[in-house]
Design a protein around this motif. Structure first.
Motif, PDB file in Angstrom:
ATOM      1  N   UNK A  96      21.370  23.183   3.413  1.00 14.64           N
ATOM      2  CA  UNK A  96      22.215  22.251   2.680  1.00 14.64           C
ATOM      3  C   UNK A  96      21.409  21.281   1.811  1.00 14.64           C
ATOM      4  N   UNK A  97      20.075  21.411   1.831  1.00 16.21           N
ATOM      5  CA  UNK A  97      19.242  20.569   0.984  1.00 16.21           C
ATOM      6  C   UNK A  97      19.048  19.165   1.488  1.00 16.21           C
ATOM      7  N   UNK A  98      19.353  18.927   2.763  1.00 14.60           N
ATOM      8  CA  UNK A  98      19.168  17.579   3.323  1.00 14.60           C
ATOM      9  C   UNK A  98      17.788  17.403   3.939  1.00 14.60           C
ATOM     10  N   UNK A  99      17.077  18.505   4.154  1.00  9.78           N
ATOM     11  CA  UNK A  99      15.716  18.434   4.693  1.00  9.78           C
ATOM     12  C   UNK A  99      14.819  19.201   3.724  1.00  9.78           C
ATOM     13  N   UNK A 100      14.082  18.479   2.903  1.00  9.03           N
ATOM     14  CA  UNK A 100      13.271  19.082   1.861  1.00  9.03           C
ATOM     15  C   UNK A 100      11.796  19.046   2.222  1.00  9.03           C
ATOM     16  N   UNK A 101      11.017  19.818   1.475  1.00  7.95           N
ATOM     17  CA  UNK A 101       9.591  19.877   1.745  1.00  7.95           C
ATOM     18  C   UNK A 101       9.250  20.726   2.945  1.00  7.95           C
ATOM     19  N   UNK A 102      10.158  21.620   3.337  1.00 17.20           N
ATOM     20  CA  UNK A 102       9.930  22.458   4.522  1.00 17.20           C
ATOM     21  C   UNK A 102      10.290  23.905   4.211  1.00 17.20           C
ATOM     22  N   UNK A 103       9.773  24.810   5.032  1.00 16.53           N
ATOM     23  CA  UNK A 103      10.203  26.206   4.977  1.00 16.53           C
ATOM     24  C   UNK A 103      10.234  26.755   6.392  1.00 16.53           C
ATOM     25  N   UNK A 104      11.260  27.526   6.695  1.00 23.42           N
ATOM     26  CA  UNK A 104      11.358  28.167   7.999  1.00 23.42           C
ATOM     27  C   UNK A 104      10.283  29.230   8.121  1.00 23.42           C
ATOM     28  N   UNK A 105       9.659  29.295   9.283  1.00 25.59           N
ATOM     29  CA  UNK A 105       8.584  30.273   9.474  1.00 25.59           C
ATOM     30  C   UNK A 105       9.122  31.665   9.744  1.00 25.59           C
ATOM     31  N   UNK A 106      10.351  31.767  10.231  1.00 22.88           N
ATOM     32  CA  UNK A 106      10.892  33.072  10.605  1.00 22.88           C
ATOM     33  C   UNK A 106      11.253  33.920   9.394  1.00 22.88           C
ATOM     34  N   UNK A 107      11.744  33.299   8.321  1.00 23.32           N
ATOM     35  CA  UNK A 107      12.182  34.088   7.165  1.00 23.32           C
ATOM     36  C   UNK A 107      11.676  33.483   5.873  1.00 23.32           C
ATOM     37  N   UNK A 108      10.510  32.835   5.910  1.00 22.49           N
ATOM     38  CA  UNK A 108      10.001  32.123   4.736  1.00 22.49           C
ATOM     39  C   UNK A 108       9.737  33.059   3.558  1.00 22.49           C
ATOM     40  N   UNK A 109       9.260  34.291   3.856  1.00 28.41           N
ATOM     41  CA  UNK A 109       8.911  35.194   2.761  1.00 28.41           C
ATOM     42  C   UNK A 109      10.149  35.673   2.011  1.00 28.41           C
ATOM     43  N   UNK A 110      11.290  35.790   2.721  1.00 26.79           N
ATOM     44  CA  UNK A 110      12.499  36.309   2.080  1.00 26.79           C
ATOM     45  C   UNK A 110      13.371  35.204   1.488  1.00 26.79           C
TER      46      UNK A 110
ATOM     47  N   UNK B  51       0.832  -1.187   0.000  1.00 27.17           N
ATOM     48  CA  UNK B  51       0.000   0.000   0.000  1.00 27.17           C
ATOM     49  C   UNK B  51       0.872   1.244   0.000  1.00 27.17           C
ATOM     50  N   UNK B  52       0.245   2.396   0.157  1.00 30.93           N
ATOM     51  CA  UNK B  52       0.956   3.672   0.240  1.00 30.93           C
ATOM     52  C   UNK B  52       0.823   4.207   1.660  1.00 30.93           C
ATOM     53  N   UNK B  53       1.682   5.172   2.007  1.00 37.43           N
ATOM     54  CA  UNK B  53       1.555   5.833   3.296  1.00 37.43           C
ATOM     55  C   UNK B  53       1.749   7.333   3.092  1.00 37.43           C
ATOM     56  N   UNK B  54       1.645   8.099   4.158  1.00 41.91           N
ATOM     57  CA  UNK B  54       1.818   9.546   4.115  1.00 41.91           C
ATOM     58  C   UNK B  54       2.837   9.934   5.171  1.00 41.91           C
ATOM     59  N   UNK B  55       3.908  10.598   4.739  1.00 41.63           N
ATOM     60  CA  UNK B  55       5.008  10.939   5.643  1.00 41.63           C
ATOM     61  C   UNK B  55       5.685  12.234   5.185  1.00 41.63           C
ATOM     62  N   UNK B  56       6.395  12.917   6.086  1.00 39.53           N
ATOM     63  CA  UNK B  56       7.257  14.031   5.680  1.00 39.53           C
ATOM     64  C   UNK B  56       8.540  13.473   5.073  1.00 39.53           C
ATOM     65  N   UNK B  57       9.257  14.273   4.297  1.00 34.78           N
ATOM     66  CA  UNK B  57      10.487  13.789   3.672  1.00 34.78           C
ATOM     67  C   UNK B  57      11.535  13.386   4.701  1.00 34.78           C
ATOM     68  N   UNK B  58      11.501  14.006   5.872  1.00 37.59           N
ATOM     69  CA  UNK B  58      12.468  13.642   6.905  1.00 37.59           C
ATOM     70  C   UNK B  58      12.371  12.179   7.288  1.00 37.59           C
ATOM     71  N   UNK B  59      11.185  11.580   7.120  1.00 36.37           N
ATOM     72  CA  UNK B  59      10.981  10.187   7.515  1.00 36.37           C
ATOM     73  C   UNK B  59      11.419   9.202   6.439  1.00 36.37           C
ATOM     74  N   UNK B  60      11.328   9.595   5.157  1.00 34.43           N
ATOM     75  CA  UNK B  60      11.607   8.612   4.108  1.00 34.43           C
ATOM     76  C   UNK B  60      12.744   9.012   3.168  1.00 34.43           C
ATOM     77  N   UNK B  61      13.455  10.095   3.457  1.00 33.51           N
ATOM     78  CA  UNK B  61      14.507  10.591   2.558  1.00 33.51           C
ATOM     79  C   UNK B  61      15.577   9.530   2.295  1.00 33.51           C
ATOM     80  N   UNK B  62      16.039   8.852   3.335  1.00 35.79           N
ATOM     81  CA  UNK B  62      17.093   7.854   3.158  1.00 35.79           C
ATOM     82  C   UNK B  62      16.603   6.685   2.310  1.00 35.79           C
TER      83      UNK B  62
END
Length: 341
Positions: free
Chosen positions: A297-311, A234-245
């Motif tokens: 460094x591109x090791x954690x994808x699918x995320x954005x920092x909330x403090x400076x996301x707009x810039x 089947x399929x699952x739902x996860x953040x990239x941090x869980x399945x990147x490796x």
């Protein structure tokens, strides 16, 4: 009642047996039992219930435990503050991490703390977000990374980043490179067990669309989910941090939802009483730097920092790896908040 008695009592409550506590404290079991009996006699109340299954705190004992943890932390803070005038911060800091997040930040955090603050003894606890919040609120942990945390008088909440969730399928699966929510509903799903934040976000999405999903199995173990997906169950739902490796090794691949991104907010939850500790602040600042560096460094994808996301400009996606979609993420989050209001 003195500091030593409080330390002994806290250890007994946390390890749930006199024998284990005595070993951890390097004292004889009869001596520890006598200390506990003397403490109960001095306070005139029963603090511990002993049975064949171990030792647990009574309601009064739990009250003393919470106060004892606060007193011991203040005692450690006082020692650390005095030492910090002439040397590096020191002391024991317990930090909690959700399983998915720990895969990204645990090792670099340990490495940096060891390099920069050798006198800080770090304890890493891995658990679900809900459990971590409760442990910080009860002073069992000094701080933790938590999901969609709610304000609490015992906690200080610092939003850190927004993380997108992806549909994870076997690398050999013929599923398209993007999926609609309706297409997701047609897939057999293996999901994290409640009250996991991924499960909550997914069920909220299906409820919004008045859709039913096909649940094959559920588990709190991320690796079991990935192994089951890899076997085509089947399929699952996860953040990239869980399945990147697993994705890098060609076992699975992540597929974004094209019409309604699934998002969750990661925050740093600090115990109000622990936040004043120099050692805790050093760990907090180091953890935030680790998170920022892993994203940069591109090791954690699918995320954005909330403090400076707009810039912050979006980084190009690596081949075969989902890319964060900040604009869609903001729109989806706003829609979700309006629905909740």
């Amino acid at each position: 009642m003195d500091i030593r008695h409080l330390k002994y009592f806290v250890k007994v409550v946390e390890l749930k047996t006199i024998t284990a506590a005595a070993e951890a404290l390097f004292i004889a079991q009869p001596s520890l039992s006598q200390h506990m009996a003397n403490l109960e006699a001095e306070l005139g109340v029963k603090l511990l219930e002993r049975s064949v299954h171990g030792t647990r705190a009574t309601n009064t004992g739990e009250l003393l435990y919470r106060h004892a943890k606060m007193i011991l932390r203040q005692f450690d803070d006082a020692q650390s503050a005095i030492r910090s005038e002439s040397e590096a911060p020191s002391g024991r800091v317990a930090i909690g991490l959700p399983t998915s997040t720990s895969r990204i930040v645990a090792a670099p955090l340990l490495e940096r703390i060891r390099e920069r603050y050798p006198l800080i003894e770090l304890e890493l606890i891995e658990a679900s977000s809900g459990d971590l919040v409760a442990q910080v609120a009860s002073d069992r942990l000094a701080l933790a990374v938590t999901m969609n945390a709610r304000a609490d008088s015992r906690l200080r909440i610092e939003p850190v980043l927004e993380e997108e969730l992806f549909v994870v399928v076997a690398a050999t699966d013929q599923t398209a490179d993007v999926l609609s929510v309706d297409a997701l509903a047609a897939l057999p799903l293996l999901l994290p067990t409640h009250p996991n934040s991924v499960r909550v976000a997914m069920e909220r999405l299906f409820n919004e669309r008045h859709l039913r999903f096909q649940l094959v199995a559920e588990t709190s173990a991320v690796e079991i989910l990935i192994l089951a997906v890899e076997r085509g169950l089947g399929a699952t739902i996860l953040p990239t941090s869980a399945f990147a490796l697993a994705q890098q090794h060609g076992r699975v691949r992540g597929v974004p939802l094209v019409d309604r991104p699934l998002l969750r907010e990661l925050s740093l939850s600090l115990s109000v009483s622990a936040a004043r500790s120099p050692a805790v602040q050093c760990v907090r600042e180091t953890l935030l730097r680790v998170i920022q560096d892993e994203i940069a460094q591109g090791r954690w994808l699918g995320v954005r920092l909330l403090s400076d996301a707009e810039q912050r400009p979006e980084r190009p996606a690596k081949p075969g790896v989902p890319r964060p979609r900040s604009a869609a993420g903001r729109a989806a989050r706003n829609a979700s908040r309006r629905a909740e209001d």
